[in-house]
Design an enzyme around this catalytic site. Structure first.
Site, PDB file in Angstrom:
ATOM      1  N   HIS A  55      -9.535   1.260   4.876  1.00  0.00           N
ATOM      2  CA  HIS A  55      -8.269   1.458   5.614  1.00  0.00           C
ATOM      3  C   HIS A  55      -8.523   2.449   6.756  1.00  0.00           C
ATOM      4  O   HIS A  55      -9.293   3.393   6.608  1.00  0.00           O
ATOM      5  CB  HIS A  55      -7.198   1.992   4.658  1.00  0.00           C
ATOM      6  CG  HIS A  55      -5.834   1.965   5.262  1.00  0.00           C
ATOM      7  ND1 HIS A  55      -5.420   2.899   6.178  1.00  0.00           N
ATOM      8  CD2 HIS A  55      -4.803   1.100   5.114  1.00  0.00           C
ATOM      9  CE1 HIS A  55      -4.180   2.612   6.564  1.00  0.00           C
ATOM     10  NE2 HIS A  55      -3.780   1.528   5.927  1.00  0.00           N
ATOM     11  N   ASN A 100       0.871  -1.180   0.000  1.00  0.00           N
ATOM     12  CA  ASN A 100       0.000   0.000   0.000  1.00  0.00           C
ATOM     13  C   ASN A 100       0.904   1.224   0.000  1.00  0.00           C
ATOM     14  O   ASN A 100       1.497   1.554   1.023  1.00  0.00           O
ATOM     15  CB  ASN A 100      -0.882  -0.045   1.261  1.00  0.00           C
ATOM     16  CG  ASN A 100      -1.709   1.216   1.449  1.00  0.00           C
ATOM     17  OD1 ASN A 100      -1.797   2.046   0.547  1.00  0.00           O
ATOM     18  ND2 ASN A 100      -2.310   1.349   2.625  1.00  0.00           N
ATOM     19  N   GLY A 143       2.694   2.274  10.774  1.00  0.00           N
ATOM     20  CA  GLY A 143       3.683   3.334  10.625  1.00  0.00           C
ATOM     21  C   GLY A 143       4.401   3.709  11.916  1.00  0.00           C
ATOM     22  O   GLY A 143       5.081   4.730  11.977  1.00  0.00           O
ATOM     23  N   SER A 168       3.536  -2.093  10.303  1.00  0.00           N
ATOM     24  CA  SER A 168       4.974  -2.157  10.572  1.00  0.00           C
ATOM     25  C   SER A 168       5.617  -3.493  10.200  1.00  0.00           C
ATOM     26  O   SER A 168       6.565  -3.930  10.854  1.00  0.00           O
ATOM     27  CB  SER A 168       5.278  -1.803  12.033  1.00  0.00           C
ATOM     28  OG  SER A 168       4.905  -0.456  12.299  1.00  0.00           O
ATOM     29  N   GLU A 191      -6.875   4.835   7.811  1.00  0.00           N
ATOM     30  CA  GLU A 191      -6.600   6.239   7.469  1.00  0.00           C
ATOM     31  C   GLU A 191      -7.782   6.866   6.738  1.00  0.00           C
ATOM     32  O   GLU A 191      -8.056   8.057   6.892  1.00  0.00           O
ATOM     33  CB  GLU A 191      -5.303   6.325   6.644  1.00  0.00           C
ATOM     34  CG  GLU A 191      -4.083   6.074   7.532  1.00  0.00           C
ATOM     35  CD  GLU A 191      -2.871   5.519   6.817  1.00  0.00           C
ATOM     36  OE1 GLU A 191      -2.816   5.530   5.576  1.00  0.00           O
ATOM     37  OE2 GLU A 191      -1.955   5.035   7.524  1.00  0.00           O
ATOM     38  N   GLU A 219      -5.287  -4.819  10.576  1.00  0.00           N
ATOM     39  CA  GLU A 219      -4.272  -3.786  10.766  1.00  0.00           C
ATOM     40  C   GLU A 219      -4.551  -3.008  12.054  1.00  0.00           C
ATOM     41  O   GLU A 219      -5.344  -2.050  12.034  1.00  0.00           O
ATOM     42  CB  GLU A 219      -4.287  -2.806   9.584  1.00  0.00           C
ATOM     43  CG  GLU A 219      -3.959  -3.452   8.260  1.00  0.00           C
ATOM     44  CD  GLU A 219      -3.382  -2.438   7.279  1.00  0.00           C
ATOM     45  OE1 GLU A 219      -2.313  -2.722   6.736  1.00  0.00           O
ATOM     46  OE2 GLU A 219      -3.975  -1.371   7.109  1.00  0.00           O
ATOM     47  N   LYS A 277       0.059   4.247  -0.315  1.00  0.00           N
ATOM     48  CA  LYS A 277      -0.589   5.429   0.270  1.00  0.00           C
ATOM     49  C   LYS A 277      -0.355   6.646  -0.643  1.00  0.00           C
ATOM     50  O   LYS A 277      -0.323   6.495  -1.853  1.00  0.00           O
ATOM     51  CB  LYS A 277      -0.098   5.651   1.702  1.00  0.00           C
ATOM     52  CG  LYS A 277      -0.248   4.374   2.544  1.00  0.00           C
ATOM     53  CD  LYS A 277      -0.005   4.563   4.002  1.00  0.00           C
ATOM     54  CE  LYS A 277      -0.182   3.225   4.716  1.00  0.00           C
ATOM     55  NZ  LYS A 277      -0.050   3.331   6.170  1.00  0.00           N
TER      56      LYS A 277
HETATM   57  P1  PGA Z   1       2.934   0.320   7.552  1.00  0.00           P
HETATM   58  O1  PGA Z   1       1.441   0.524   6.967  1.00  0.00           O
HETATM   59  O2  PGA Z   1       3.442  -0.985   6.981  1.00  0.00           O
HETATM   60  O3  PGA Z   1       3.695   1.514   7.063  1.00  0.00           O
HETATM   61  O4  PGA Z   1       2.816   0.259   9.033  1.00  0.00           O
HETATM   62  C1  PGA Z   1       0.570  -0.551   6.785  1.00  0.00           C
HETATM   63  C2  PGA Z   1      -0.739  -0.081   6.215  1.00  0.00           C
HETATM   64  O5  PGA Z   1      -1.260   0.953   6.666  1.00  0.00           O
HETATM   65  O6  PGA Z   1      -1.302  -0.724   5.309  1.00  0.00           O
END
Ligand code: PGA
Length: 248
Positions: free
Chosen positions: A90, A9, A166, A206, A92, A160, A11
């Site tokens: 997601h 992803n 992140g 992560s 976010e 997640e 983003k």
């Molecule tokens: P990350 O994000 O691997 O940077 O923690 C995962 C995600 O939000 O899909």
């Protein structure tokens, strides 16, 4: 048996130069694990022509097929640009755009109508985990976000935990296993054993080369949804390799 899936992803990261990373990712993609990259919408069409052996997905779609929705993208447009998958719900987007389970469910129906596989995200906040509400939250998100009619071909679930995205913080393998087993049980209960067992469940938050193998050894972990470590082939290829190795 469920095939493994390494999903990236990107983003809101990447201009056309970022597509140079796809070559090395495609080379790593010939093994047991399928590889999916979800770049920003501006790159979907070009990525789809460049990425031989890597599937391409969107990061969101609108619930309606077309119309007066400035700035939004319909599922059918992603499909037309060469996408096979779309990430939905997601955290976010749930946070930045106030998306509810009901919104996500409508988007999922739209994705299926367009012939896209939905990569449906769920996950608890740190406060919810500390209050020991994780499974209630996940159960509610699954019930609310997944429409009737799910199959192993049209749905992938991504667990997640919001506090792991992140942040470099990763749940213990026991914590991951508990949630993945719970998701599997809920899918089997609602859609029947055959379908419930065929839906892939990814872990996200992560994931990096140094922890991937350990996470992929957990039961009911069928792969990963990777953010930061999917941007560069030097990080993502070792994750793909670890997933291939876990399938042996
Ligand atoms: P990350 O994000 O691997 O940077 O923690 C995962 C995600 O939000 O899909």
């Amino acid at each position: 048996m469920r095939s493994k899936l390494a999903a990236g992803n990107w983003k809101m990261n990447g201009t056309r130069a970022a597509l140079d990373e796809l070559g090395a990712m495609a080379e790593a993609a010939g093994g047991a694990a399928e590889v999916l990259i979800c770049p920003p919408a501006t790159l979907v069409a070009e990525a789809a022509t460049k990425a031989d052996g890597v599937m391409i997905g969107g990061q969101d779609c609108h619930a309606e097929a077309k119309g007066a929705h400035t700035g939004d993208i319909a599922a059918d447009m992603l499909k037309d640009a060469g996408a096979s998958h779309v990430i939905l719900g997601h955290s976010e987007r749930r946070e930045d755009h106030g998306e509810s389970d009901e919104d996500v469910r409508a988007k999922c129906r739209a994705a299926w109508d367009a012939g896209l596989v939905a990569v449906l995200c769920c996950g608890e906040s740190l406060a919810q985990r500390e209050a020991q509400n994780t499974l209630d939250i996940i159960g509610g998100q699954l019930a609310g976000s997944i429409p009737d009619g799910a199959t192993g071909h049209n749905l992938v679930v991504a667990y997640e935990p919001i506090w792991a995205i992140g942040t470099g913080k990763v749940p213990t393998t026991d914590q991951i296993g508990d949630v993945h087993d719970f998701i599997r049980a809920r899918l089997e209960r609602r859609f029947g054993e055959g379908v419930g067992r065929s839906v892939r469940i990814l872990y996200g938050g992560s994931v990096k080369p140094s922890n991937a193998a350990e996470i992929f050894a957990v039961s009911n972990v069928d792969g990963a949804l990777v953010g930061g470590a999917s941007l560069k082939a030097t990080d993502f290829v070792p994750i793909i390799d670890a997933l291939n190795a876990s399938a042996e």
